[in-house]
Scaffold this motif. Structure first.
Motif, PDB file in Angstrom:
ATOM      1  N   TYR A  25       7.668  -5.046   5.176  1.00 37.59           N
ATOM      2  CA  TYR A  25       8.129  -3.659   5.229  1.00 37.59           C
ATOM      3  C   TYR A  25       7.970  -2.946   3.889  1.00 37.59           C
ATOM      4  O   TYR A  25       7.888  -1.725   3.842  1.00 37.59           O
ATOM      5  CB  TYR A  25       9.610  -3.611   5.631  1.00 37.59           C
ATOM      6  N   ARG A  26       7.946  -3.696   2.818  1.00 44.23           N
ATOM      7  CA  ARG A  26       7.950  -3.101   1.483  1.00 44.23           C
ATOM      8  C   ARG A  26       6.551  -2.675   1.043  1.00 44.23           C
ATOM      9  O   ARG A  26       5.555  -3.194   1.506  1.00 44.23           O
ATOM     10  CB  ARG A  26       8.534  -4.093   0.472  1.00 44.23           C
ATOM     11  N   ARG A  27       6.530  -1.701   0.122  1.00 41.49           N
ATOM     12  CA  ARG A  27       5.317  -1.275  -0.580  1.00 41.49           C
ATOM     13  C   ARG A  27       4.218  -0.814   0.358  1.00 41.49           C
ATOM     14  O   ARG A  27       3.030  -1.006   0.089  1.00 41.49           O
ATOM     15  CB  ARG A  27       4.808  -2.397  -1.494  1.00 41.49           C
ATOM     16  N   ASP A  84      -2.631  -1.987   5.315  1.00 42.01           N
ATOM     17  CA  ASP A  84      -3.170  -3.186   5.963  1.00 42.01           C
ATOM     18  C   ASP A  84      -3.149  -4.374   4.996  1.00 42.01           C
ATOM     19  O   ASP A  84      -4.101  -5.150   4.919  1.00 42.01           O
ATOM     20  CB  ASP A  84      -4.582  -2.967   6.507  1.00 42.01           C
ATOM     21  N   ALA A  85      -2.058  -4.500   4.263  1.00 48.33           N
ATOM     22  CA  ALA A  85      -1.883  -5.598   3.323  1.00 48.33           C
ATOM     23  C   ALA A  85      -1.079  -6.693   4.024  1.00 48.33           C
ATOM     24  O   ALA A  85       0.136  -6.806   3.851  1.00 48.33           O
ATOM     25  CB  ALA A  85      -1.171  -5.112   2.063  1.00 48.33           C
ATOM     26  N   VAL A 107       1.526  -3.020  18.080  1.00 45.46           N
ATOM     27  CA  VAL A 107       2.965  -3.235  18.239  1.00 45.46           C
ATOM     28  C   VAL A 107       3.672  -3.147  16.886  1.00 45.46           C
ATOM     29  O   VAL A 107       4.829  -2.714  16.801  1.00 45.46           O
ATOM     30  CB  VAL A 107       3.219  -4.598  18.918  1.00 45.46           C
ATOM     31  N   ARG A 108       2.984  -3.540  15.826  1.00 41.22           N
ATOM     32  CA  ARG A 108       3.572  -3.475  14.476  1.00 41.22           C
ATOM     33  C   ARG A 108       3.764  -2.024  14.008  1.00 41.22           C
ATOM     34  O   ARG A 108       4.612  -1.756  13.142  1.00 41.22           O
ATOM     35  CB  ARG A 108       2.674  -4.235  13.490  1.00 41.22           C
ATOM     36  N   GLY A 109       3.028  -1.086  14.582  1.00 45.97           N
ATOM     37  CA  GLY A 109       3.067   0.286  14.111  1.00 45.97           C
ATOM     38  C   GLY A 109       4.039   1.206  14.825  1.00 45.97           C
ATOM     39  O   GLY A 109       4.176   2.372  14.440  1.00 45.97           O
ATOM     40  N   SER A 128       9.129  -4.928  14.604  1.00 41.38           N
ATOM     41  CA  SER A 128       9.209  -6.144  13.814  1.00 41.38           C
ATOM     42  C   SER A 128       8.136  -6.085  12.737  1.00 41.38           C
ATOM     43  O   SER A 128       7.150  -5.341  12.858  1.00 41.38           O
ATOM     44  CB  SER A 128       8.998  -7.359  14.712  1.00 41.38           C
ATOM     45  N   ASP A 129       8.303  -6.901  11.696  1.00 45.95           N
ATOM     46  CA  ASP A 129       7.256  -6.973  10.678  1.00 45.95           C
ATOM     47  C   ASP A 129       6.127  -7.919  11.089  1.00 45.95           C
ATOM     48  O   ASP A 129       5.158  -8.090  10.340  1.00 45.95           O
ATOM     49  CB  ASP A 129       7.830  -7.355   9.311  1.00 45.95           C
TER      50      ASP A 129
END
Length: 257
Positions: free
Chosen positions: A204-206, A212-213, A239-241, A246-247
């Motif tokens: 979730y960070r940065r 796309d890291a 789904v991540r977006g 969820s991460d």
């Protein structure tokens, strides 16, 4: 047969997301991790209303694993990883679904390392290796699915030095994963996409999702009896977006009849 693994990162907090994905993706079997709910808090009624039977092992605030099966009830065969009776963390569950033995596993993160958490991670993976060897010896069709908390290779993480000291990428962690493959298990996603850079987790960070890291932490391993049945695999990145995601993104495979 479509089998998926999804670190849901809080099954009640993200229940709406989970149900929407189940409706769209229509997996036959789902292995969930990080329920972050006790046994009594598991949303059994909502899962059943979506058409899935379930077995689960919860834990308050963190951990927790489950196996869902569409239009049938999974037959629970094991609710803990053998080898350490003192280990009370809910990280492993195993059930039979339509003639296949399915596992949902949530391996320890291991940070900070070095230290007791990293030692526990390596000991847990060794217990997994020993149990996996026993499962292979049965000759049964087996799926080892879940969040392994291991980045198997440098290409399974975005170009960065920020993870150099992280337990996820240490040589010992990668060796533990490789020892499983050396037993004869097939990394299904890598088998279908032998050259591509693949990610299943974005912190979730940065702004790591936006950049796309990502990292590949979620894996589906197949026993020898299932390798010839592997027909496809993928990552439901979208789904991540979505809001409140969820991460992790779901990883899925399809098996021929």
């Amino acid at each position: 047969m479509k089998i998926a693994t999804f670190n849901i990162n809080g099954v009640n907090r993200r229940l709406e997301n989970l149900l929407a994905w189940l409706t769209t993706a229509e997996p036959d079997v789902v292995c969930l991790q990080e329920l972050k709910a006790t046994d009594g808090q598991f949303p059994k009624a909502a899962i059943e209303a979506a058409g899935y039977g379930a077995v689960w092992r919860g834990q308050a605030a963190w951990n927790g694993v489950a196996i869902l099966a569409r239009d049938c009830e999974p037959i629970l065969t094991r609710a803990e990883l053998p080898g350490d009776p003192s280990d009370t963390q809910s990280r492993y569950i195993e059930a039979a679904v339509n003639g296949i033995l399915i596992t949902s596993l949530y391996a320890p993160n291991g940070n900070p390392q070095p230290g007791p958490k990293f030692d526990y991670k390596l000991a847990w993976h060794e217990r997994l290796r020993l149990h996996a060897a026993e499962l292979l010896a049965t000759g049964l069709p087996v799926v080892l699915a879940g969040d392994y908390n291991v980045v198997p290779e440098p290409r399974d993480i975005y170009p960065t030095r920020s993870y150099d000291e992280n337990a996820l990428v240490q040589p010992e962690s990668r060796a533990a994963f490789r020892h499983l493959l050396d037993q004869g298990w097939l990394d299904a996603l890598r088998n279908i996409y032998p050259e591509e850079r693949l990610f299943t987790f974005w912190d979730y960070r940065r702004n790591r999702w936006q950049r796309d890291a990502g990292l590949r932490l979620d894996h589906v391993l197949l026993s020898r009896k299932l390798t010839r049945r592997l027909a496809g695999a993928g990552i439901d990145r979208d789904v991540r977006g979505v809001d409140g995601a969820s991460d992790h993104a779901p990883v899925w495979i399809t098996l021929r009849d």
